[in-house]
Motif scaffolding. Structure first.
Motif, PDB file in Angstrom:
ATOM      1  N   GLY A   1      19.263  -5.599 -16.671  1.00  0.00           N
ATOM      2  CA  GLY A   1      18.647  -5.734 -17.984  1.00  0.00           C
ATOM      3  C   GLY A   1      18.340  -7.158 -18.375  1.00  0.00           C
ATOM      4  O   GLY A   1      17.917  -7.412 -19.509  1.00  0.00           O
ATOM      5  N   GLY A   2      18.546  -8.105 -17.475  1.00  0.00           N
ATOM      6  CA  GLY A   2      18.246  -9.496 -17.777  1.00  0.00           C
ATOM      7  C   GLY A   2      19.230 -10.147 -18.732  1.00  0.00           C
ATOM      8  O   GLY A   2      18.924 -11.172 -19.344  1.00  0.00           O
ATOM      9  N   GLN A   3      20.417  -9.554 -18.859  1.00  0.00           N
ATOM     10  CA  GLN A   3      21.426 -10.107 -19.762  1.00  0.00           C
ATOM     11  C   GLN A   3      22.203 -11.227 -19.063  1.00  0.00           C
ATOM     12  O   GLN A   3      22.419 -11.194 -17.857  1.00  0.00           O
ATOM     13  N   LYS A   4      22.623 -12.198 -19.869  1.00  0.00           N
ATOM     14  CA  LYS A   4      23.324 -13.359 -19.320  1.00  0.00           C
ATOM     15  C   LYS A   4      24.740 -13.519 -19.856  1.00  0.00           C
ATOM     16  O   LYS A   4      25.440 -14.443 -19.440  1.00  0.00           O
ATOM     17  N   ILE A   5      25.147 -12.652 -20.784  1.00  0.00           N
ATOM     18  CA  ILE A   5      26.467 -12.782 -21.401  1.00  0.00           C
ATOM     19  C   ILE A   5      27.147 -11.425 -21.468  1.00  0.00           C
ATOM     20  O   ILE A   5      26.536 -10.427 -21.846  1.00  0.00           O
ATOM     21  N   TRP A   6      28.418 -11.396 -21.079  1.00  0.00           N
ATOM     22  CA  TRP A   6      29.279 -10.238 -21.318  1.00  0.00           C
ATOM     23  C   TRP A   6      30.405 -10.733 -22.213  1.00  0.00           C
ATOM     24  O   TRP A   6      31.221 -11.541 -21.805  1.00  0.00           O
ATOM     25  N   GLN A   7      30.410 -10.263 -23.448  1.00  0.00           N
ATOM     26  CA  GLN A   7      31.453 -10.657 -24.386  1.00  0.00           C
ATOM     27  C   GLN A   7      32.518  -9.580 -24.454  1.00  0.00           C
ATOM     28  O   GLN A   7      32.214  -8.390 -24.521  1.00  0.00           O
ATOM     29  N   VAL A   8      33.783 -10.013 -24.423  1.00  0.00           N
ATOM     30  CA  VAL A   8      34.915  -9.093 -24.486  1.00  0.00           C
ATOM     31  C   VAL A   8      35.818  -9.487 -25.646  1.00  0.00           C
ATOM     32  O   VAL A   8      35.743 -10.597 -26.173  1.00  0.00           O
ATOM     33  N   LEU A   9      36.689  -8.581 -26.026  1.00  0.00           N
ATOM     34  CA  LEU A   9      37.716  -8.854 -27.033  1.00  0.00           C
ATOM     35  C   LEU A   9      38.934  -9.454 -26.321  1.00  0.00           C
ATOM     36  O   LEU A   9      38.938  -9.579 -25.095  1.00  0.00           O
ATOM     37  N   PRO A  10      39.969  -9.845 -27.056  1.00  0.00           N
ATOM     38  CA  PRO A  10      41.166 -10.393 -26.391  1.00  0.00           C
ATOM     39  C   PRO A  10      41.690  -9.449 -25.318  1.00  0.00           C
ATOM     40  O   PRO A  10      41.739  -8.229 -25.506  1.00  0.00           O
ATOM     41  N   LEU A  11      42.097 -10.010 -24.187  1.00  0.00           N
ATOM     42  CA  LEU A  11      42.478  -9.228 -23.010  1.00  0.00           C
ATOM     43  C   LEU A  11      43.983  -9.006 -22.880  1.00  0.00           C
ATOM     44  O   LEU A  11      44.452  -8.473 -21.891  1.00  0.00           O
ATOM     45  N   GLY A  12      44.749  -9.413 -23.890  1.00  0.00           N
ATOM     46  CA  GLY A  12      46.197  -9.304 -23.812  1.00  0.00           C
ATOM     47  C   GLY A  12      46.715  -7.889 -23.998  1.00  0.00           C
ATOM     48  O   GLY A  12      45.978  -6.987 -24.415  1.00  0.00           O
ATOM     49  N   PRO A  13      47.998  -7.677 -23.708  1.00  0.00           N
ATOM     50  CA  PRO A  13      48.609  -6.349 -23.875  1.00  0.00           C
ATOM     51  C   PRO A  13      48.721  -6.007 -25.354  1.00  0.00           C
ATOM     52  O   PRO A  13      49.371  -6.726 -26.110  1.00  0.00           O
ATOM     53  N   PRO A  14      48.086  -4.923 -25.807  1.00  0.00           N
ATOM     54  CA  PRO A  14      48.110  -4.588 -27.234  1.00  0.00           C
ATOM     55  C   PRO A  14      49.428  -3.947 -27.651  1.00  0.00           C
ATOM     56  O   PRO A  14      50.181  -3.449 -26.818  1.00  0.00           O
ATOM     57  N   ASP A  15      49.671  -3.962 -28.966  1.00  0.00           N
ATOM     58  CA  ASP A  15      50.858  -3.285 -29.466  1.00  0.00           C
ATOM     59  C   ASP A  15      50.647  -1.773 -29.429  1.00  0.00           C
ATOM     60  O   ASP A  15      49.642  -1.289 -28.895  1.00  0.00           O
ATOM     61  N   ALA A  16      51.564  -1.033 -30.020  1.00  0.00           N
ATOM     62  CA  ALA A  16      51.509   0.424 -29.935  1.00  0.00           C
ATOM     63  C   ALA A  16      50.242   0.992 -30.557  1.00  0.00           C
ATOM     64  O   ALA A  16      49.786   2.075 -30.176  1.00  0.00           O
ATOM     65  N   GLY A  17      49.644   0.271 -31.509  1.00  0.00           N
ATOM     66  CA  GLY A  17      48.421   0.746 -32.142  1.00  0.00           C
ATOM     67  C   GLY A  17      47.182   0.553 -31.302  1.00  0.00           C
ATOM     68  O   GLY A  17      46.122   1.096 -31.632  1.00  0.00           O
ATOM     69  N   GLY A  18      47.285  -0.237 -30.237  1.00  0.00           N
ATOM     70  CA  GLY A  18      46.166  -0.422 -29.329  1.00  0.00           C
ATOM     71  C   GLY A  18      45.214  -1.536 -29.688  1.00  0.00           C
ATOM     72  O   GLY A  18      44.238  -1.758 -28.976  1.00  0.00           O
ATOM     73  N   SER A  19      45.465  -2.269 -30.787  1.00  0.00           N
ATOM     74  CA  SER A  19      44.529  -3.326 -31.182  1.00  0.00           C
ATOM     75  C   SER A  19      44.673  -4.545 -30.288  1.00  0.00           C
ATOM     76  O   SER A  19      45.772  -5.094 -30.150  1.00  0.00           O
ATOM     77  N   PRO A  20      43.576  -5.031 -29.696  1.00  0.00           N
ATOM     78  CA  PRO A  20      43.660  -6.245 -28.877  1.00  0.00           C
ATOM     79  C   PRO A  20      43.947  -7.498 -29.706  1.00  0.00           C
ATOM     80  O   PRO A  20      44.269  -8.544 -29.153  1.00  0.00           O
ATOM     81  N   TYR A  21      43.818  -7.390 -31.035  1.00  0.00           N
ATOM     82  CA  TYR A  21      44.102  -8.537 -31.908  1.00  0.00           C
ATOM     83  C   TYR A  21      45.566  -8.568 -32.343  1.00  0.00           C
ATOM     84  O   TYR A  21      45.975  -9.457 -33.084  1.00  0.00           O
ATOM     85  N   SER A  22      46.343  -7.605 -31.907  1.00  0.00           N
ATOM     86  CA  SER A  22      47.772  -7.581 -32.174  1.00  0.00           C
ATOM     87  C   SER A  22      48.467  -7.388 -30.841  1.00  0.00           C
ATOM     88  O   SER A  22      48.684  -6.263 -30.391  1.00  0.00           O
ATOM     89  N   SER A  23      48.785  -8.509 -30.202  1.00  0.00           N
ATOM     90  CA  SER A  23      49.218  -8.476 -28.809  1.00  0.00           C
ATOM     91  C   SER A  23      50.638  -8.986 -28.648  1.00  0.00           C
ATOM     92  O   SER A  23      51.119  -9.809 -29.424  1.00  0.00           O
TER      93      SER A  23
END
Length: 370
Positions: free
Chosen positions: A43-65
């Motif tokens: 698709g001619g894309q040059k960027i793959w953006q991801v969220l934080p890659l750390g181990p999430p808490d029980a709720g699964g949020s990558p912003y609460s690791s």
């Protein structure tokens, strides 16, 4: 909308690996990740953006690791483990749809335990342990203790462990040696698999943009192992916490509840924890979006125990000093490969800091019409 070499502009897609399709209940760093790289390239894309890659808490949020350094074990590809001879099978088909984190966590833990039992770690694993020793040992011990204490918050463990008394820690390391080794092995596998995915993206001309939350969770190996760098009382509880004051999103503000940094102590040791955290982030990704950038200029401090974020005060952050230290320590030359998340009610001082740090900011199209 691909890359425009004349203007230096590029386009990409934000997709966290957990959202990759597949039969195992959660996206993994397996065949679908490599297919997604191919999709971006086509698709001619040059960027793959991801969220934080750390181990999430029980709720699964990558912003609460549980860690600002470790990788998420749930992303490990069971298919690749099977290909490596570490599993008999990649596991039962868990279907599609929303991630059921308790179910996925139970299934993945069982498979990772099986893989560890079959593994014969060699020099590559030993090298990984030595290279990442500055965080890995504390994280692995923390993870083992979390299991021993049925996922209880670390400040509620027995006092010797909660306060990291040397003799108590040594006994725990001896008693939990096998569990510590298991958690180190899981991180070794994650980093190896993610490295392969990132290499494939880079070879396809795609940059991986990560995400770095300004604050870390209280229930994390980072706070447990570095208690002197946070505002905590003698029992390990936060005395002040993070958030933002009332604004057009909320009449009572946002009470995030993360412990706040002792920037004075961080400055005194050359921001060593931040240097290592940023070094790791820029190892995992080519560039990083820094969440809540305005908190480096001034952050909203809320007394612990408040039910809303209304009663707080602005406190000066580390400012340009931190970014100059990072630039010098990481040897990135003139600029840091960071993107400042400067959305919301931003003061002139924040814009000045961003410009002096040489960082691009962000614009959200939707907000441009309101």
């Amino acid at each position: 909308m691909g890359n425009d070499s004349r203007s230096g502009r590029s386009a990409g897609i934000l997709l966290h690996p957990t959202s990759l399709p597949g039969p195992y209940g959660i996206g993994e760093l397996g065949p679908e990740a490599f297919r997604f790289v191919g999709f971006l390239k086509q698709g001619g894309q040059k960027i793959w953006q991801v969220l934080p890659l750390g181990p999430p808490d029980a709720g699964g949020s990558p912003y609460s690791s549980y860690s600002a350094f470790a990788g998420n074990p749930l992303l490990i590809s069971t298919e690749r483990l099977a290909e490596d001879g570490l599993l008999e099978t990649a596991g039962a088909n868990q279907g599609h749809g929303l991630v059921n984190y308790p179910a996925v966590n139970a299934a993945k833990r069982k498979l990772l335990r099986e893989a560890y039992g079959r593994a014969k770690p060699g020099k590559e694993f030993q090298h990984f342990r030595e290279e990442h020793g500055h965080w890995l040992r504390d994280y692995a011990l923390y993870a083992a203790l979390k299991e021993r204490f049925a996922e209880e918050l670390w400040s509620r463990w027995e006092r010797g462990l909660a306060r990291r008394e040397p003799g108590t820690l040594r006994r725990a390391e001896t008693e939990l040696a096998e569990e510590i080794s298991y958690h180190e092995f899981v991180q070794f596998v994650f980093f190896r698999q993610w490295k392969d995915v990132k290499r494939a993206a880079n070879e396809a001309g795609i940059e991986v943009v990560g995400d770095l939350p300004i604050f870390v969770s209280h229930d994390s190996a980072d706070v447990w192992a570095n208690q002197d760098l946070f505002y905590l009382d003698e029992y390990g509880q936060s005395t002040v916490v993070s958030g933002v004051p009332p604004d057009y999103f909320s009449d009572t503000g946002q009470l995030w509840g993360n412990p706040l940094y002792r920037w004075d102590r961080m400055r005194a040791d050359g921001y060593s924890w931040w240097v290592e955290r940023m070094r790791m982030a820029l190892t995992l990704c080519d560039a990083v979006r820094v969440d809540h950038f305005r908190g480096f200029e001034a952050y909203w401090e809320i007394p612990a125990g408040e039910e809303t974020a209304t009663n707080g005060q602005w406190v000066k952050g580390p400012g340009l000093d931190l970014f100059e230290t990072l630039r010098s320590a990481l040897g990135t030359g003139g600029t840091l490969p960071l993107i400042a998340e400067d959305l919301g009610d931003i003061t002139p001082e924040v814009h000045v800091l961003r410009k002096k740090a040489g960082l691009p900011g962000m614009k959200v199209l939707q907000f441009g019409f309101s």
